[in-house]
Design an enzyme around this catalytic site. Structure first.
Site, PDB file in Angstrom:
ATOM      1  N   ASP A   1       0.837  -1.202   0.000  1.00  0.00           N
ATOM      2  CA  ASP A   1       0.000   0.000   0.000  1.00  0.00           C
ATOM      3  C   ASP A   1       0.869   1.248   0.000  1.00  0.00           C
ATOM      4  O   ASP A   1       1.791   1.381   0.807  1.00  0.00           O
ATOM      5  CB  ASP A   1      -0.893   0.001   1.248  1.00  0.00           C
ATOM      6  CG  ASP A   1      -1.788   1.226   1.322  1.00  0.00           C
ATOM      7  OD1 ASP A   1      -2.939   1.134   0.863  1.00  0.00           O
ATOM      8  OD2 ASP A   1      -1.339   2.274   1.840  1.00  0.00           O
TER       9      ASP A   1
ATOM     10  N   TYR B   1       2.621  10.269  -0.296  1.00  0.00           N
ATOM     11  CA  TYR B   1       3.735   9.734   0.510  1.00  0.00           C
ATOM     12  C   TYR B   1       5.088  10.087  -0.111  1.00  0.00           C
ATOM     13  O   TYR B   1       6.119  10.018   0.565  1.00  0.00           O
ATOM     14  CB  TYR B   1       3.643   8.207   0.647  1.00  0.00           C
ATOM     15  CG  TYR B   1       2.425   7.686   1.350  1.00  0.00           C
ATOM     16  CD1 TYR B   1       1.539   8.527   2.018  1.00  0.00           C
ATOM     17  CD2 TYR B   1       2.143   6.316   1.350  1.00  0.00           C
ATOM     18  CE1 TYR B   1       0.411   8.026   2.654  1.00  0.00           C
ATOM     19  CE2 TYR B   1       1.022   5.802   1.989  1.00  0.00           C
ATOM     20  CZ  TYR B   1       0.158   6.652   2.630  1.00  0.00           C
ATOM     21  OH  TYR B   1      -0.957   6.144   3.247  1.00  0.00           O
TER      22      TYR B   1
END
Length: 305
Positions: free
Chosen positions: A47, A52
């Site tokens: 994931d 990010y």
């Protein structure tokens, strides 16, 4: 001690391994090795998210792992600055390019909050306030529905409450396959789990350990069970999440922890009930809540957790 083999079947028919590697707050220079270590240890669920900032490294590790792409379940997420319907497909293309993948197993709307469109991940005005967009998440989801096919096998949401899911389901033509939310003994969200089960929406748990070195890992019952099974407290919490029927995304960049987290702890029903009692006896506690900094009522203030 055996490693996790449990899978669930999503409402699309796809198979989702219940234990995956989370990569939130994993630095690009660390996440490459973390993903390689995880895949070598047997993880098949990875994931990540555009925000990010590590999709490229995650994708390179997947490529270098040598494991057949069809054996892996890969999720990434649409960020808040790409909620305008005309921006959604371009955001998908950026993520696929970063990951060096031809398709995603799951594409999630990261938050039910729309920021002003543009290159800035978190656009702010002259006063430093986050600039929101009037685009409703139902409009964004409708644009995501158009992506389902060869490049996106399933779509879903993240950080959605019951109220927001109820609103979405009134307009959606494709039921979300997954709702990824914060779940741990301090925030069990039992009513949300029941609602999602009723509507065949699978729930994935993020921040399953509460937080790094968080107090939930120091709860007496967690420490007692860790001692009982000769494992780390984190392993107890991961197994509790699986026993609840959720998938779970423990995050680590430490090789030994990544390996340990994939070892299943044979919790009994009595053990699970003892962990459940933590949430029953304490007020709900969130680790992740950007509501005030974003100026948005993400979690329906006043609603039951």
């Amino acid at each position: 001690m055996s490693t996790y083999t449990a899978i669930t079947t999503l409402n699309t028919g796809a198979k989702l391994p219940l234990v995956g590697l989370g990569t939130w707050q994993s630095q690009p220079n660390e996440v490459y090795e973390a993903v390689l270590t995880a895949i070598k240890a047997g993880y098949r669920h990875i994931d990540t998210a555009w925000i990010y900032g590590n999709e490229k490294e995650v994708g390179q590790a997947i490529k270098d792992s040598g494991v057949d792409r069809q054996s892996l379940f890969v999720t990434t997420k649409l960020w808040n600055n790409a909620h305008s319907p005309q921006d959604v497909e371009q955001a998908l293309e950026r993520s696929l390019k970063n990951l060096q993948l031809e398709y995603l197993d799951l594409y999630l709307m990261h938050w039910p909050v729309a920021f002003k469109s543009g290159s800035s991940p978190v656009p702010k005005d002259a006063e430093g306030k986050v600039e929101l967009s009037p685009v409703d998440y139902t409009e964004t989801y409708a644009a995501m529905e158009k992506l389902v096919g060869d490049r996106v096998r399933a779509i879903g949401v993240s950080n959605f409450t019951i109220t927001k899911l109820q609103k979405l389901l009134k307009t959606a033509t494709i039921t979300p396959a997954v709702n990824q939310v914060e779940l741990h003994p301090y925030l069990p969200q039992t009513e949300l789990l029941d609602f999602c089960k009723q509507h065949k929406i699978h729930v994935t748990a993020y921040s399953p350990l509460g937080s790094t070195s968080g107090p939930v890992q120091q709860e007496p019952v967690i420490l007692e069970l860790a001692k009982k099974y000769n494992v780390e407290p984190a392993q107890v919490l991961i197994s509790w999440a699986v026993k609840r029927g959720t998938s779970v995304l423990p995050k680590s960049v430490t090789a030994s922890r990544i390996v340990n987290n994939f070892n299943e702890v044979p919790l009994t029903a009595e053990d699970v009930n003892a962990i459940d009692a933590i949430g029953n006896n304490n007020p709900p506690r969130r680790v992740v809540d950007p509501s005030s900094s974003w100026g948005s009522d993400i979690y329906d203030a006043g609603a039951k957790l």
